[in-house]
Write a protein that holds these residues in place. Structure first.
Motif, mmCIF file in Angstrom:
data_model
loop_
_atom_site.group_PDB
_atom_site.id
_atom_site.type_symbol
_atom_site.label_atom_id
_atom_site.label_comp_id
_atom_site.label_asym_id
_atom_site.label_seq_id
_atom_site.Cartn_x
_atom_site.Cartn_y
_atom_site.Cartn_z
ATOM 1 N N GLY A 71 0.928 -1.098 0.009
ATOM 2 C CA GLY A 71 0.004 -0.112 0.028
ATOM 3 C C GLY A 71 0.878 1.085 -0.201
ATOM 4 O O GLY A 71 1.943 1.335 -0.732
ATOM 5 N N PRO A 72 0.401 2.328 0.769
ATOM 6 C CA PRO A 72 1.545 3.478 0.833
ATOM 7 C C PRO A 72 2.668 3.289 1.785
ATOM 8 O O PRO A 72 3.677 4.251 1.793
ATOM 9 N N ARG A 73 2.692 2.057 2.510
ATOM 10 C CA ARG A 73 3.948 1.982 3.581
ATOM 11 C C ARG A 73 5.174 1.184 2.728
ATOM 12 O O ARG A 73 4.998 0.216 2.066
ATOM 13 N N PRO A 74 6.332 2.001 2.946
ATOM 14 C CA PRO A 74 7.533 1.252 2.386
ATOM 15 C C PRO A 74 8.005 0.275 3.311
ATOM 16 O O PRO A 74 7.931 0.397 4.561
ATOM 17 N N VAL A 75 8.462 -0.853 2.649
ATOM 18 C CA VAL A 75 9.034 -1.871 3.490
ATOM 19 C C VAL A 75 10.257 -2.374 2.887
ATOM 20 O O VAL A 75 10.551 -2.697 1.805
ATOM 21 N N VAL A 76 11.397 -2.294 3.646
ATOM 22 C CA VAL A 76 12.776 -2.694 3.205
ATOM 23 C C VAL A 76 12.859 -4.341 3.564
ATOM 24 O O VAL A 76 12.896 -4.645 4.658
ATOM 25 N N VAL A 77 13.123 -5.137 2.489
ATOM 26 C CA VAL A 77 13.365 -6.322 2.481
ATOM 27 C C VAL A 77 14.704 -6.957 2.422
ATOM 28 O O VAL A 77 15.822 -6.410 1.726
ATOM 29 N N LEU A 78 15.219 -7.758 3.309
ATOM 30 C CA LEU A 78 16.396 -8.256 3.205
ATOM 31 C C LEU A 78 16.320 -9.526 2.782
ATOM 32 O O LEU A 78 15.583 -10.446 3.389
ATOM 33 N N SER A 79 17.163 -10.053 1.951
ATOM 34 C CA SER A 79 17.091 -11.386 1.235
ATOM 35 C C SER A 79 18.504 -12.276 1.224
ATOM 36 O O SER A 79 19.554 -11.344 0.916
ATOM 37 N N GLY A 80 18.546 -13.371 2.078
ATOM 38 C CA GLY A 80 19.646 -14.119 1.745
ATOM 39 C C GLY A 80 20.449 -13.885 3.383
ATOM 40 O O GLY A 80 20.366 -12.999 4.006
ATOM 41 N N TYR A 81 21.124 -14.803 3.663
ATOM 42 C CA TYR A 81 21.889 -15.168 4.935
ATOM 43 C C TYR A 81 22.814 -13.929 5.299
ATOM 44 O O TYR A 81 22.860 -13.251 6.500
#
Length: 332
Positions: A71-81
């Motif tokens: 939606g309007p909310r930013p989310v930072v994704v961390l992918s990987g060990y």
């Protein structure tokens, strides 16, 4: 008339183009990611039924650290060990806070141990861990409580006299009794209405939070507050559970022996009394009620979570791997 309709359509088209141009990413210092749509963000690219697969696919395009918009909310994704280790281990202090989770926060208002932040979280976490250690958590006495409860569980199972049964509910009551003995200083009979009410309310909220209604509430809380649906039952359940906890707290206040606290509520009440002269204290009735609520929800949710793990794995879209482990997206 046709010219007016044409003008309106052109105006809507122009506004849409303007919104697409002035995306929230324009002046942001966030990591790169797929371009969000106004209001919807990247929801059309991220399907909750297969979230893990979609997030993994995006990491191949945008790297191990990228941004999506729920939606309007930013989310930072961390992918990987390596990315997760760098954030949660190497920089654990900076990443120790909780994000805004309306499904809980709109009830707790930042009180309690689970969804508080900053100094309040540090103080409540340290004190709660010390109280749990005082009550034998991690010590031999905990094992004795577990073995005692196992005895009651076996007795309940013997009542079936070998007949087929669904063990789900009796196991849930057994596990829930462990956290109840720590918080309230006593276990409950398996047909005790107080225990059954706590389990029913917690289980219902767990179901709502993991449904599409719960997902949409956490993305668009202001909008969903005005719409009918099962999500409206969420806060009624919270209030009902809070009332049950408060009833027990009042009983503890009436019988409290400051020289011999018996359970989590007793210890916390003593903390409130010790800090009552401090106007900045984090120990007061609201934090007690919310902390007990968090511990109950966490303890009972764990048992419900484990018994539903196969179903949840499917619901999150990971159908290509059948396992008893819950999907990582649900755990986080």
């Amino acid at each position: 008339m046709d010219s007016i309709i044409t003008a309106i359509l052109l105006l809507l088209l122009a506004l849409t183009c303007l919104f697409l141009t002035l995306s929230p990413r324009g002046k942001s210092r966030l990591p790169p990611g797929p371009r969000p749509l106004p209001f919807l963000g990247n929801l059309l690219q991220l399907h909750s039924k297969d979230m893990l697969t979609h997030l993994t696919k995006l990491s191949k395009t945008y790297g191990s650290v990228y941004t999506v918009y729920l939606g309007p909310r930013p989310v930072v994704v961390l992918s990987g060990y390596q990315a997760v280790k760098e954030a949660l281990v190497d920089h654990k202090e900076e990443f120790s806070g909780r994000g805004h989770y309306p499904g809980f926060f709109n009830f707790t208002k930042g009180n309690g141990i689970a969804f508080s932040n900053g100094e309040r979280w540090k103080v409540l976490r340290k004190s709660s861990m010390q109280i749990l250690r005082n009550l034998g958590m991690g010590k031999k006495s905990t094992e004795e409580h577990l073995l005692e409860e196992v005895g009651f569980l076996l007795e309940e199972l013997r009542k079936t006299k070998g007949e087929p049964l669904n063990p789900t509910f009796v196991l849930s009551r057994s596990v829930s009794n462990i956290i109840c003995s720590v918080i309230f200083g006593r276990r409950f009979d398996y047909d005790d209405e107080y225990l059954l009410s706590i389990i029913r309310l917690t289980d219902d909220n767990l179901t709502i939070l993991n449904s599409r209604w719960g997902e949409w509430y956490n993305i668009f809380p202001s909008l969903m507050d005005w719409l009918p649906g099962p999500h409206r039952r969420l806060f009624w359940n919270y209030r009902r559970l809070k009332d049950l906890i408060y009833r027990s707290v009042r009983d503890h206040q009436a019988s409290l022996d400051s020289s011999s606290p018996q359970d989590f509520i007793d210890y916390f009440l003593l903390k409130i009394a010790q800090n009552k002269q401090d106007p900045q204290s984090h120990f007061h009735m609201d934090t007690l009620l919310m902390t007990v609520h968090n511990l109950l929800f966490g303890g009972i949710q764990t048992s419900e979570y484990r018994r539903r793990s196969t179903t949840w794995w499917d619901d999150s879209g990971c159908r290509q791997r059948r396992t008893e482990r819950p999907c990582l997206t649900q755990m986080l």
